[in-house]
Enzyme design. Sequence first.
Site, mmCIF file in Angstrom:
data_model
loop_
_atom_site.group_PDB
_atom_site.id
_atom_site.type_symbol
_atom_site.label_atom_id
_atom_site.label_comp_id
_atom_site.label_asym_id
_atom_site.label_seq_id
_atom_site.Cartn_x
_atom_site.Cartn_y
_atom_site.Cartn_z
ATOM 1 N N ASN A 118 0.765 -1.365 -0.041
ATOM 2 C CA ASN A 118 0.140 -0.052 0.124
ATOM 3 C C ASN A 118 0.815 1.149 -0.085
ATOM 4 O OD1 ASN A 118 0.787 -0.761 2.649
ATOM 5 N ND2 ASN A 118 -1.104 0.420 3.658
ATOM 6 N N GLU A 213 4.313 -5.532 11.999
ATOM 7 C CA GLU A 213 3.735 -4.005 11.835
ATOM 8 C C GLU A 213 2.562 -4.565 11.156
ATOM 9 O OE1 GLU A 213 4.390 -0.762 12.696
ATOM 10 O OE2 GLU A 213 6.344 -1.280 13.664
ATOM 11 N N CYS A 247 -2.796 1.643 6.358
ATOM 12 C CA CYS A 247 -3.219 0.791 7.722
ATOM 13 C C CYS A 247 -3.472 1.846 8.725
ATOM 14 C CB CYS A 247 -1.603 0.270 7.849
ATOM 15 S SG CYS A 247 -0.380 1.381 8.351
ATOM 16 N N GLU A 337 -10.906 -5.640 8.499
ATOM 17 C CA GLU A 337 -10.285 -4.419 8.133
ATOM 18 C C GLU A 337 -10.890 -4.032 6.862
ATOM 19 O OE1 GLU A 337 -6.089 -4.930 8.011
ATOM 20 O OE2 GLU A 337 -5.950 -2.780 7.906
HETATM 21 P P1 NAD Z 1 0.115 -9.215 3.189
HETATM 22 O O1 NAD Z 1 0.105 -9.650 4.831
HETATM 23 O O2 NAD Z 1 -0.799 -10.109 2.483
HETATM 24 O O3 NAD Z 1 1.589 -9.188 2.553
HETATM 25 C C1 NAD Z 1 2.534 -8.588 3.278
HETATM 26 C C2 NAD Z 1 3.866 -9.222 2.682
HETATM 27 O O4 NAD Z 1 3.896 -10.732 3.274
HETATM 28 C C3 NAD Z 1 4.263 -9.173 1.193
HETATM 29 O O5 NAD Z 1 5.368 -9.225 1.058
HETATM 30 C C4 NAD Z 1 3.776 -10.705 0.707
HETATM 31 O O6 NAD Z 1 4.359 -11.043 -0.341
HETATM 32 C C5 NAD Z 1 4.109 -11.295 1.952
HETATM 33 N N1 NAD Z 1 3.141 -12.803 2.057
HETATM 34 C C6 NAD Z 1 1.852 -12.659 1.884
HETATM 35 N N2 NAD Z 1 1.180 -13.760 2.070
HETATM 36 C C7 NAD Z 1 2.436 -14.629 2.672
HETATM 37 C C8 NAD Z 1 2.500 -16.119 3.402
HETATM 38 N N3 NAD Z 1 1.293 -16.819 3.170
HETATM 39 N N4 NAD Z 1 3.619 -16.472 3.710
HETATM 40 C C9 NAD Z 1 4.722 -15.552 3.675
HETATM 41 N N5 NAD Z 1 4.767 -14.347 3.200
HETATM 42 C C10 NAD Z 1 3.428 -14.093 2.649
HETATM 43 O O7 NAD Z 1 -0.374 -7.707 3.481
HETATM 44 P P2 NAD Z 1 -0.592 -6.656 2.265
HETATM 45 O O8 NAD Z 1 -1.870 -7.238 1.646
HETATM 46 O O9 NAD Z 1 0.336 -6.348 1.406
HETATM 47 O O10 NAD Z 1 -0.817 -5.401 3.346
HETATM 48 C C11 NAD Z 1 -2.141 -5.136 3.760
HETATM 49 C C12 NAD Z 1 -2.120 -5.356 5.301
HETATM 50 O O11 NAD Z 1 -0.945 -4.938 5.813
HETATM 51 C C13 NAD Z 1 -3.153 -4.670 6.078
HETATM 52 O O12 NAD Z 1 -3.681 -5.310 7.120
HETATM 53 C C14 NAD Z 1 -2.645 -3.521 6.611
HETATM 54 O O13 NAD Z 1 -3.334 -2.952 7.777
HETATM 55 C C15 NAD Z 1 -1.305 -3.992 6.918
HETATM 56 N N6 NAD Z 1 -0.441 -2.693 6.959
HETATM 57 C C16 NAD Z 1 0.300 -2.357 8.226
HETATM 58 C C17 NAD Z 1 1.103 -1.295 8.252
HETATM 59 C C18 NAD Z 1 1.583 -0.963 9.356
HETATM 60 O O14 NAD Z 1 2.610 -0.071 9.660
HETATM 61 N N7 NAD Z 1 1.259 -1.509 10.558
HETATM 62 C C19 NAD Z 1 1.549 -0.974 7.049
HETATM 63 C C20 NAD Z 1 0.773 -1.099 5.871
HETATM 64 C C21 NAD Z 1 0.033 -2.176 5.842
#
Ligand code: NAD
Length: 459
Positions: A118, A213, A247, A337
């Site tokens: 994002n 995070e 987020c 969310e």
């Molecule tokens: P995601 O958890 O789907 O993916 C994050 C990362 O994990 C990516 O690099 C992805 O390739 C990897 N990944 C995905 N599935 C995996 C698996 N099964 N095994 C290992 N790695 C895997 O998250 P997203 O869709 O990219 O982002 C959205 C989420 O992130 C929302 O919940 C949002 O709130 C959160 N977010 C949090 C922050 C923060 O600073 N706290 C910031 C941005 C986004």
Amino acid sequence: MLTQIATSEIVKQQRRFFESGKTNDVAFRIETLKRLKQAITDHETAIAEALQADLNKPKFEAIASEIAFCREEIDYALKHIKSWTKPKKVSTPVNLFPAKSQVIAEPLGVVLIVAPWNFPFQLAMVPLIGAIAAGNCAIIKPSEVASHTSNLIADLISKTFNPGIVKVVEGGKETTQQLLAEKFDHIFFTGGTQVGKIIMKAAAENLTPVTLELGGKSPCIVDSNIHIEHAARRITWGKFINAGQTCVAPDYLLVHSSIKEQLLAAMKQCLQEFYGENPANSPDYARIINDNHYNRLSQLLEAGEIVVGGETDAAQRYIAPTIIDQVDWDDAVMQEEIFGPILPVLEYEELEEAIASVNACPKPLALYFFSKDRATQKQVLQETSSGGTGINDTIMQLMSPELPFGGVGNSGIGAYHGKASFDTFSHQRSILTQSFLLDIKLRYPPYEGKLKFLNWLFK
Ligand code: NAD
């Protein structure tokens, strides 16, 4: 995708570099941070274009929330790194006389940074800044979902750094899992709660510490005692920037019933000011990242009564900024969310009700509260918990490097930004240096006759 052998080789190469001791040198870290800053400046146009291609992110938002944000973090680290890395003398209890005590911040080693889509540039780079400042080598796995930015990051890093210091490994979840099979000294993950659990489980195998995070539903509680126009503008901006794919965006509104109609009317007005009659034509409004998220979000439009928005265009992955009234806690939009441009509105009569509703959910990443009343602000702070809080504003709490940014409970573990980033990627090593001048024998056996003195000492 790389083979497991190739992945292992990258980690080994970084470990060799780390063991050379070069990253221990603060001048080397400063030089590395400056090179990163220069690379970001040199690639500014390409970064903005990649963000535009992935999210239709307006250039203004690309610069403010991603590019300039990283440069500010680097400047802050450069300004403070000498004091952060200085050994900290601490006092020594009298019974340890004449010893001296100090704490030094030690690099952890080779760290893994896994980023989401994002804010795909900033959320990979800001942890990297902390990792470098603290003297680590880092492997970054950007999100494959924001593919243009992932390619850009890989290109920028490979042109700027020896892969022994920083290396990008691109790919999806299989690539992350391959990386997770390796032993790291820290894993810094930003993403969803479910994937966070997978990361933590894998890290546990190697007893690797994690920073998680994560996300969740961040409430925005609005009291009746507010400045309507300012509150409406700040909430509308915080919700619809990056088309709600933030987020810390206010996930839902919990508004005092006496002010609801006025606030919603003012927010409608703000939307018109921000994005014009038809936000689909606005150059300042982003798009949904992919078809999966577009389809997921489109289904959430079915709840309650739409006050404004609701229009969609699958071809463009466009969802208009949408406010939905008459929503119930049982509606699908309140079950997960949202992470998109949909703002459900619930109302309350007594603040205690609103607090109880928030507390019935997992602890959020952010909690927003709008009220002029200091006592009510204090009450909300005392009776709720969240990763961070904005009082009378949204999102801006993460813009200060003095404020650690992170979640609590289901919204995450650990924090970063500014000094907190340096601390996250450091080990606080405690050192007691004793002198040969004296050797008080109280602690040594035989203990006979010494208990009285011990009792006196610790009374
Ligand atoms: P995601 O958890 O789907 O993916 C994050 C990362 O994990 C990516 O690099 C992805 O390739 C990897 N990944 C995905 N599935 C995996 C698996 N099964 N095994 C290992 N790695 C895997 O998250 P997203 O869709 O990219 O982002 C959205 C989420 O992130 C929302 O919940 C949002 O709130 C959160 N977010 C949090 C922050 C923060 O600073 N706290 C910031 C941005 C986004």
